[in-house]
Design a protein around this motif. Structure first.
Motif, PDB file in Angstrom:
ATOM      1  N   PRO A 176      29.237  38.768  25.907  1.00 28.82           N
ATOM      2  CA  PRO A 176      30.035  37.167  26.677  1.00 28.82           C
ATOM      3  C   PRO A 176      31.265  37.121  25.475  1.00 28.82           C
ATOM      4  CG  PRO A 176      28.523  36.871  26.246  1.00 28.82           C
ATOM      5  CD  PRO A 176      27.601  37.700  25.163  1.00 28.82           C
ATOM      6  N   VAL A 177      32.037  36.915  26.663  1.00 22.67           N
ATOM      7  CA  VAL A 177      33.664  36.997  25.864  1.00 22.67           C
ATOM      8  C   VAL A 177      33.726  34.897  25.842  1.00 22.67           C
ATOM      9  CG1 VAL A 177      36.287  37.266  26.039  1.00 22.67           C
ATOM     10  CG2 VAL A 177      34.593  38.964  26.490  1.00 22.67           C
ATOM     11  N   LYS A 178      34.724  34.275  24.805  1.00 25.28           N
ATOM     12  CA  LYS A 178      34.951  33.116  24.718  1.00 25.28           C
ATOM     13  C   LYS A 178      36.058  32.568  25.004  1.00 25.28           C
ATOM     14  CE  LYS A 178      31.520  32.181  21.368  1.00 25.28           C
ATOM     15  NZ  LYS A 178      30.876  31.265  19.606  1.00 25.28           N
ATOM     16  N   THR A 179      36.612  32.077  25.818  1.00 20.90           N
ATOM     17  CA  THR A 179      37.906  32.084  26.266  1.00 20.90           C
ATOM     18  C   THR A 179      38.448  30.008  25.825  1.00 20.90           C
ATOM     19  OG1 THR A 179      37.219  30.964  28.868  1.00 20.90           O
ATOM     20  CG2 THR A 179      38.329  33.465  28.169  1.00 20.90           C
ATOM     21  N   ASP A 180      39.300  29.815  26.318  1.00 22.87           N
ATOM     22  CA  ASP A 180      39.380  28.228  26.173  1.00 22.87           C
ATOM     23  C   ASP A 180      38.778  27.657  27.414  1.00 22.87           C
ATOM     24  OD1 ASP A 180      41.286  28.717  23.966  1.00 22.87           O
ATOM     25  OD2 ASP A 180      43.178  28.255  25.090  1.00 22.87           O
ATOM     26  N   ASP A 181      38.705  27.547  28.007  1.00 26.44           N
ATOM     27  CA  ASP A 181      38.324  27.686  29.357  1.00 26.44           C
ATOM     28  C   ASP A 181      36.650  27.390  29.524  1.00 26.44           C
ATOM     29  OD1 ASP A 181      40.535  26.568  30.917  1.00 26.44           O
ATOM     30  OD2 ASP A 181      40.388  28.636  31.454  1.00 26.44           O
ATOM     31  N   GLY A 182      35.992  28.332  28.398  1.00 25.64           N
ATOM     32  CA  GLY A 182      34.360  28.196  27.956  1.00 25.64           C
ATOM     33  C   GLY A 182      33.422  30.211  27.911  1.00 25.64           C
ATOM     34  N   THR A 183      33.120  30.020  28.382  1.00 27.15           N
ATOM     35  CA  THR A 183      32.507  31.536  27.607  1.00 27.15           C
ATOM     36  C   THR A 183      32.464  31.941  29.124  1.00 27.15           C
ATOM     37  OG1 THR A 183      31.096  30.710  25.844  1.00 27.15           O
ATOM     38  CG2 THR A 183      30.363  32.314  26.901  1.00 27.15           C
ATOM     39  N   ILE A 184      32.152  33.696  29.486  1.00 31.70           N
ATOM     40  CA  ILE A 184      32.045  34.354  30.044  1.00 31.70           C
ATOM     41  C   ILE A 184      31.381  35.501  29.945  1.00 31.70           C
ATOM     42  CG2 ILE A 184      33.808  36.260  31.443  1.00 31.70           C
ATOM     43  CD1 ILE A 184      34.879  33.244  31.620  1.00 31.70           C
ATOM     44  N   THR A 185      30.239  35.639  30.402  1.00 36.78           N
ATOM     45  CA  THR A 185      29.133  36.285  30.859  1.00 36.78           C
ATOM     46  C   THR A 185      29.317  37.328  31.631  1.00 36.78           C
ATOM     47  OG1 THR A 185      28.500  34.570  32.286  1.00 36.78           O
ATOM     48  CG2 THR A 185      27.811  34.285  29.873  1.00 36.78           C
ATOM     49  N   GLU A 186      30.457  37.580  32.376  1.00 35.25           N
ATOM     50  CA  GLU A 186      30.672  38.850  33.601  1.00 35.25           C
ATOM     51  C   GLU A 186      31.955  39.321  33.855  1.00 35.25           C
ATOM     52  OE1 GLU A 186      29.397  36.829  37.707  1.00 35.25           O
ATOM     53  OE2 GLU A 186      27.757  37.396  36.585  1.00 35.25           O
ATOM     54  N   ALA A 187      32.204  39.811  34.282  1.00 31.78           N
ATOM     55  CA  ALA A 187      33.570  40.358  34.755  1.00 31.78           C
ATOM     56  C   ALA A 187      33.790  41.593  35.450  1.00 31.78           C
ATOM     57  CB  ALA A 187      34.010  41.022  32.990  1.00 31.78           C
ATOM     58  N   ALA A 188      34.375  41.994  36.246  1.00 33.13           N
ATOM     59  CA  ALA A 188      34.397  43.390  36.692  1.00 33.13           C
ATOM     60  C   ALA A 188      34.185  44.609  36.124  1.00 33.13           C
ATOM     61  CB  ALA A 188      36.037  43.388  37.896  1.00 33.13           C
ATOM     62  N   SER A 189      33.655  45.213  36.818  1.00 35.67           N
ATOM     63  CA  SER A 189      33.029  46.604  36.117  1.00 35.67           C
ATOM     64  C   SER A 189      33.483  47.982  37.241  1.00 35.67           C
ATOM     65  CB  SER A 189      31.713  47.247  36.149  1.00 35.67           C
ATOM     66  OG  SER A 189      31.519  46.944  37.117  1.00 35.67           O
ATOM     67  N   GLU A 190      34.163  47.436  38.117  1.00 35.69           N
ATOM     68  CA  GLU A 190      34.781  47.893  39.011  1.00 35.69           C
ATOM     69  C   GLU A 190      34.912  48.147  40.715  1.00 35.69           C
ATOM     70  OE1 GLU A 190      32.539  51.718  42.025  1.00 35.69           O
ATOM     71  OE2 GLU A 190      31.509  51.338  39.981  1.00 35.69           O
ATOM     72  N   ILE A 191      36.047  48.746  40.857  1.00 32.85           N
ATOM     73  CA  ILE A 191      37.000  48.660  42.193  1.00 32.85           C
ATOM     74  C   ILE A 191      37.260  49.445  42.881  1.00 32.85           C
ATOM     75  CG2 ILE A 191      38.995  47.417  43.510  1.00 32.85           C
ATOM     76  CD1 ILE A 191      40.031  46.061  40.852  1.00 32.85           C
ATOM     77  N   THR A 192      36.557  49.284  44.403  1.00 34.69           N
ATOM     78  CA  THR A 192      36.679  50.629  45.406  1.00 34.69           C
ATOM     79  C   THR A 192      37.326  49.943  46.460  1.00 34.69           C
ATOM     80  OG1 THR A 192      34.063  51.096  44.772  1.00 34.69           O
ATOM     81  CG2 THR A 192      35.206  52.316  46.330  1.00 34.69           C
ATOM     82  N   TRP A 193      38.036  51.101  47.274  1.00 37.93           N
ATOM     83  CA  TRP A 193      39.497  50.913  48.072  1.00 37.93           C
ATOM     84  C   TRP A 193      39.282  51.810  49.145  1.00 37.93           C
ATOM     85  CZ3 TRP A 193      41.707  50.342  43.510  1.00 37.93           C
ATOM     86  CH2 TRP A 193      42.185  48.672  43.139  1.00 37.93           C
ATOM     87  N   THR A 194      38.242  51.545  50.056  1.00 40.68           N
ATOM     88  CA  THR A 194      38.110  52.763  51.289  1.00 40.68           C
ATOM     89  C   THR A 194      38.539  51.793  52.763  1.00 40.68           C
ATOM     90  OG1 THR A 194      35.648  51.162  51.700  1.00 40.68           O
ATOM     91  CG2 THR A 194      35.963  52.901  50.172  1.00 40.68           C
ATOM     92  N   GLY A 195      38.633  52.967  53.606  1.00 35.36           N
ATOM     93  CA  GLY A 195      39.138  52.770  55.013  1.00 35.36           C
ATOM     94  C   GLY A 195      40.939  52.839  55.129  1.00 35.36           C
ATOM     95  N   GLY A 196      41.234  53.132  54.140  1.00 40.66           N
ATOM     96  CA  GLY A 196      43.028  53.451  54.355  1.00 40.66           C
ATOM     97  C   GLY A 196      43.195  55.279  54.763  1.00 40.66           C
ATOM     98  N   LYS A 197      43.925  55.488  53.891  1.00 36.22           N
ATOM     99  CA  LYS A 197      44.686  56.519  54.122  1.00 36.22           C
ATOM    100  C   LYS A 197      45.860  57.392  53.424  1.00 36.22           C
ATOM    101  CE  LYS A 197      46.044  59.126  57.989  1.00 36.22           C
ATOM    102  NZ  LYS A 197      46.226  59.535  59.501  1.00 36.22           N
ATOM    103  N   ILE A 198      46.119  58.130  52.377  1.00 36.32           N
ATOM    104  CA  ILE A 198      47.389  58.876  51.946  1.00 36.32           C
ATOM    105  C   ILE A 198      47.168  60.123  52.213  1.00 36.32           C
ATOM    106  CG2 ILE A 198      48.746  59.254  49.465  1.00 36.32           C
ATOM    107  CD1 ILE A 198      45.928  56.794  48.347  1.00 36.32           C
ATOM    108  N   GLY A 199      48.113  60.085  53.010  1.00 35.16           N
ATOM    109  CA  GLY A 199      48.625  61.652  53.395  1.00 35.16           C
ATOM    110  C   GLY A 199      48.845  62.550  52.319  1.00 35.16           C
ATOM    111  N   PRO A 200      48.969  64.100  52.778  1.00 35.45           N
ATOM    112  CA  PRO A 200      49.473  64.961  51.777  1.00 35.45           C
ATOM    113  C   PRO A 200      51.211  64.449  52.114  1.00 35.45           C
ATOM    114  CG  PRO A 200      48.474  65.629  53.364  1.00 35.45           C
ATOM    115  CD  PRO A 200      48.109  64.578  53.962  1.00 35.45           C
TER     116      PRO A 200
END
Length: 241
Positions: free
Chosen positions: A98-122
């Motif tokens: 866990p990470v201690k910050t001025d706002d308290g102790t952080i016990t979880e955090a983002a581990s993955e971001i997934t983007w779907t539904g769109g399209k990037i063409g050639p």
């Protein structure tokens, strides 16, 4: 017998083909997923990371992008910018330390971001902006392993970690350098937002130093070739007069 004009045309053709091949190599060298800016100060707060995803296929579109965030050195307070046509899913994980910050102790955090539904063409790329609350202070770099899925089912794994002093791997993972907090020169400002959710036709990564070098080399080769062709033309005309 070859005429001066024919010789000039041949030289110009060879020059154009040579320059084109060099510039093509520059494009290939830059066509990988990157994170911008390239560096931030350790412990930086309230910034933005931009993941630039180019499409390097000629007949398929990119339809899914998965970015893995490190949890051993977590990025805190992750928020994604809405992108028209794309749906973003943020996955969180419990932190072993866990990470201690001025706002308290952080016990979880983002581990993955997934983007779907769109399209990037050639021939296009897409910028995905991710805001953060705070970067870690106890590491010199962050590696964001990324999976890029195409409409034909192909998956490109940008997961190889670049080594200091070594050659760039074939599929390098986006890497963010973290510098000393008081090193203002090394701490880059957040990347500017594009203001458009559409994939933009452009070079995959204009900031890639290798691509710039190869591009300049191509222009130099072209200039030298045309100069040589012009000299041959003038010399031949002088010999015939």
């Amino acid at each position: 017998m070859s005429t001066p004009r024919a010789a000039l045309r041949r030289a110009a053709t060879v020059t154009a083909l040579t320059a084109a091949s060099v510039l093509a190599a520059a494009g290939a060298a830059s066509a990988h997923v990157t994170v911008h800016p390239e560096s931030y100060a350790k412990g930086a707060t309230d910034g933005v990371l931009t993941f630039r995803v180019p499409n390097e296929e000629d007949t398929a579109s990119t339809t899914k992008v998965e970015v893995v965030l490190p949890t051993d050195h977590p990025v805190l307070g992750v928020l994604v910018t809405p992108q028209a046509g794309w749906t973003a899913k943020v996955t969180t994980a419990k932190l072993k330390n866990p990470v201690k910050t001025d706002d308290g102790t952080i016990t979880e955090a983002a581990s993955e971001i997934t983007w779907t539904g769109g399209k990037i063409g050639p021939g296009q790329y897409q910028d995905f902006d991710v805001a953060f609350g705070q970067l870690p202070e106890d590491t010199d770099q962050l590696t964001f392993k990324t999976l890029q899925t195409y409409s034909d089912g192909k998956v490109v794994r940008w997961i190889e970690v670049p080594q200091n002093g070594g050659d760039e791997p074939e599929n390098p993972a986006p890497t963010l350098k973290l510098t000393a907090a008081d090193d203002a020169a090394a701490s880059a400002a957040p990347a500017a937002k594009s203001g458009s959710a559409k994939a933009t036709t452009a070079s995959a990564d204009a900031s890639d130093s290798t691509a710039r070098g190869l591009g300049i080399a191509g222009l130099v080769v072209g200039a030298l070739g045309l100069a040589a062709a012009a000299f041959t033309f003038v010399r031949t005309r002088g010999a015939r007069s």
